[in-house]
Design a protein around this motif. Structure first.
Motif, PDB file in Angstrom:
ATOM      1  N   GLU A 348       0.925  -1.336  -0.185  1.00 37.14           N
ATOM      2  CA  GLU A 348       0.062  -0.062  -0.003  1.00 37.14           C
ATOM      3  C   GLU A 348       0.877   1.453  -0.003  1.00 37.14           C
ATOM      4  OE1 GLU A 348      -2.754  -0.120   3.282  1.00 37.14           O
ATOM      5  OE2 GLU A 348      -3.735  -1.938   2.616  1.00 37.14           O
ATOM      6  N   THR A 350       0.816   5.761  -0.591  1.00 37.85           N
ATOM      7  CA  THR A 350      -0.214   6.914  -0.914  1.00 37.85           C
ATOM      8  C   THR A 350       0.465   8.155  -1.903  1.00 37.85           C
ATOM      9  OG1 THR A 350      -1.216   6.811   1.170  1.00 37.85           O
ATOM     10  CG2 THR A 350      -1.489   8.967   0.214  1.00 37.85           C
ATOM     11  N   GLU A 373      -1.445   0.409 -10.273  1.00 33.51           N
ATOM     12  CA  GLU A 373      -1.869  -0.791  -9.484  1.00 33.51           C
ATOM     13  C   GLU A 373      -1.858  -1.881 -10.495  1.00 33.51           C
ATOM     14  OE1 GLU A 373      -5.382   1.091  -6.490  1.00 33.51           O
ATOM     15  OE2 GLU A 373      -5.867   0.922  -8.795  1.00 33.51           O
ATOM     16  N   THR A 378      -0.925  -0.988  -4.390  1.00 33.97           N
ATOM     17  CA  THR A 378      -2.186  -0.433  -4.020  1.00 33.97           C
ATOM     18  C   THR A 378      -2.203   0.784  -3.480  1.00 33.97           C
ATOM     19  OG1 THR A 378      -2.634  -2.752  -3.177  1.00 33.97           O
ATOM     20  CG2 THR A 378      -4.282  -1.070  -2.188  1.00 33.97           C
ATOM     21  N   THR A 380      -3.458   4.801  -2.981  1.00 36.85           N
ATOM     22  CA  THR A 380      -4.541   5.983  -2.154  1.00 36.85           C
ATOM     23  C   THR A 380      -4.036   7.213  -2.887  1.00 36.85           C
ATOM     24  OG1 THR A 380      -4.788   4.663  -0.233  1.00 36.85           O
ATOM     25  CG2 THR A 380      -5.414   6.954  -0.339  1.00 36.85           C
ATOM     26  N   ASP A 382      -3.814  11.030  -2.822  1.00 36.63           N
ATOM     27  CA  ASP A 382      -4.096  12.258  -1.699  1.00 36.63           C
ATOM     28  C   ASP A 382      -3.980  13.498  -2.424  1.00 36.63           C
ATOM     29  OD1 ASP A 382      -3.902  13.470   0.546  1.00 36.63           O
ATOM     30  OD2 ASP A 382      -1.779  13.770   0.731  1.00 36.63           O
TER      31      ASP A 382
END
Length: 501
Positions: A348, A350, A373, A378, A380, A382
């Motif tokens: 993961e 960001t 991805e 993975t 996120t 922002d």
């Protein structure tokens, strides 16, 4: 050592040859420039953003400046800047140079300005002078800068040194910036409204101004592209910085304005801080570079208004090698294999991006997410306010972000700032081999030899991948038909290069 010297007609000499003009010969027109950058206050050293730094140079005068026509750094306030040995640079001021209040500009002012930049907590530009061992006033008009190691980049760094008054600072401290912003540049400070605008006024006696330069210039913060273009269409502003490709035709269709374009020397990149996992893993960083289809983004979102980068520089910049192609090409399968090789598939992360600070920044970051991805990250996304993101980047608190770095005609300062050990917290990268290569290019005064050493540093940088180098924008500026203005590769709008028709 090959002696490096910058010299030109001094400001005082130019003044002596200027032809006196009656006051009515000067236009009283006011020009407004819609900008994307922060306007943080009266302190010229507080914020290192490029365009506003150039505005402060118009007010105070900087020691040197880059002459785009000559293709080199030349003296600005100084009469000459000369390397007198491998570790010592001599700055000579012209006799008779004065500020807008009549106070003389002295060597002590340069010493004070450099000391403030390097040591005052109110400065955000200490990186410009942090490698200098000492700065000394030899007499009223002569300054010696001594460097720890041979440093060919001193003239570049001096282009960011606004020369403020030691005498006024001794009397007023930081209140000087607001109460007595007297400089020796071609424009005078009139007003600052934090987060809103800056207004400067032409000095008719300055040799760099001409009668059809604007009498006043207002730099207005307008972060949204639609806002800037609408203001241009309505005649609220006469110059709009950063018109994105999707709005260029709209500007061309305006009856009162047109588009002017220029190649930017601002590298756009994805930064990855090894201080945060997984960016401490080389394979994860290289996987990011392999994952991003830069050509597709440039074609679909930037409408080919971009130059793809294979490193931090392109043609015309020191260190550009036309035969070099990055080995980390677009290859999502290879990206996934790299993640699998270090058990990071599915990790993961960001991705942080500004919104409205750079051309199509949010759309570009959104396009990167599925690419990352597909490679096995993975992600996120922002999207903080620019001021928040920028403050956190400067403090080293953002692990993975999309950003630009301007003022890179000579890329040395930027590369040291972002990628040398201890250069700044912005990435926090450290690689002893890269440090040695960067130190070697900086200490080389011969231009051709220095370019070769810069190329070696760039190859190592690309391989270690603390950043994924993306592109340089073909910058679009909206320009009113009431004025003449040809933008330069650096992001700036100097009053002496704006002409009222």
């Amino acid at each position: 050592m090959r002696k490096a010297t910058l010299s030109s007609l001094s400001v005082a000499a130019l003044a002596a040859t200027a032809i006196p003009l009656a006051a009515q010969d000067y236009t009283d027109a006011r020009v407004a420039v819609a900008t994307t950058e922060t306007i943080s206050g009266y302190n010229p050293y507080a914020d290192p953003v490029v365009l506003m730094g150039s505005v402060w140079c118009q007010v105070y005068g900087c020691v040197t400046r880059y002459d785009f026509d000559a293709g080199e750094f030349v003296p600005y306030l100084a009469e000459s800047v000369e390397a007198i040995d491998e570790l010592t640079w001599e700055i000579t001021l012209p006799e008779g140079l004065t500020r807008h209040n009549g106070e003389p500009v002295l060597a002590a002012d340069i010493v004070h300005s450099i000391d403030y930049m390097g040591n005052n907590p109110g400065s955000g530009k200490s990186f410009l002078v942090s490698d200098w061992a000492s700065v000394e006033a030899i007499d009223d008009l002569t300054v010696h800068i001594t460097t720890h190691t041979p440093d060919a980049t001193v003239p570049d760094n001096l282009a960011g040194v606004q020369v403020t008054s030691k005498a006024l600072f001794d009397e007023l401290g930081d209140d000087m910036f607001r109460q007595a912003p007297y400089g020796a540049g071609p424009y005078k400070m009139v007003e600052v409204s934090i987060g809103q605008h800056m207004i400067i006024e032409r000095d008719d006696t300055h040799p760099m101004t001409t009668p059809n330069n604007p009498a006043q210039i207002m730099y207005r913060l307008m972060p949204e592209p639609e806002q800037r273009v609408t203001a241009l269409a309505n005649g609220e502003v006469q110059i709009a910085q950063g018109v994105p490709p999707q709005l260029m035709q709209r500007v061309r269709d305006l009856p009162n304005a047109d588009i002017a374009t220029t190649n930017s020397v601002e590298m756009m990149f994805l930064a990855m801080s090894p201080n945060t996992h997984p960016w401490d893993v080389l394979e994860a960083r290289q996987a990011v570079v392999h994952a991003i289809n830069r050509e597709a983004i440039a074609r679909a979102i930037l409408q080919d208004q971009a130059t793809i980068l294979h490193g931090p520089v392109s043609e015309g910049q020191i260190g550009f090698d036309p035969d070099f192609t990055t080995p980390l090409d677009y290859d999502p399968a290879k990206a996934r294999a790299l993640l699998q090789s270090v058990d990071l598939e599915g990790v993961e992360v960001t991705l942080s991006t500004p919104v409205g600070r750079y051309t199509a920044d949010r759309q570009i970051a959104e396009a990167m997410v599925p690419m990352l991805e597909e490679a096995g990250f993975t992600v996120t996304l922002d999207t903080p306010e620019w001021a928040t993101l920028w403050a956190n980047v400067q403090q080293g608190n953002v692990p993975f972000y999309y950003m630009g770095r301007g003022s890179m005609i000579d890329p040395s300062r930027a590369l040291h700032q972002y990628f040398a050990t201890g250069g700044s917290p912005r990435i926090g990268f450290s690689d002893p081999e890269l440090d040695e290569l960067l130190a070697a290019e900086r200490s080389e005064f011969d231009g051709e030899e220095r370019a070769l050493k810069m190329q070696a540093a760039i190859r190592r940088l690309v391989d270690q991948a603390p950043a994924a180098f993306m592109w340089q924008h073909q910058m679009g500026w909206g320009v009113s038909k009431d004025i003449s203005f040809q933008p330069r590769p650096a992001d700036r709008a100097d009053g002496w290069e704006i002409f009222v028709n």
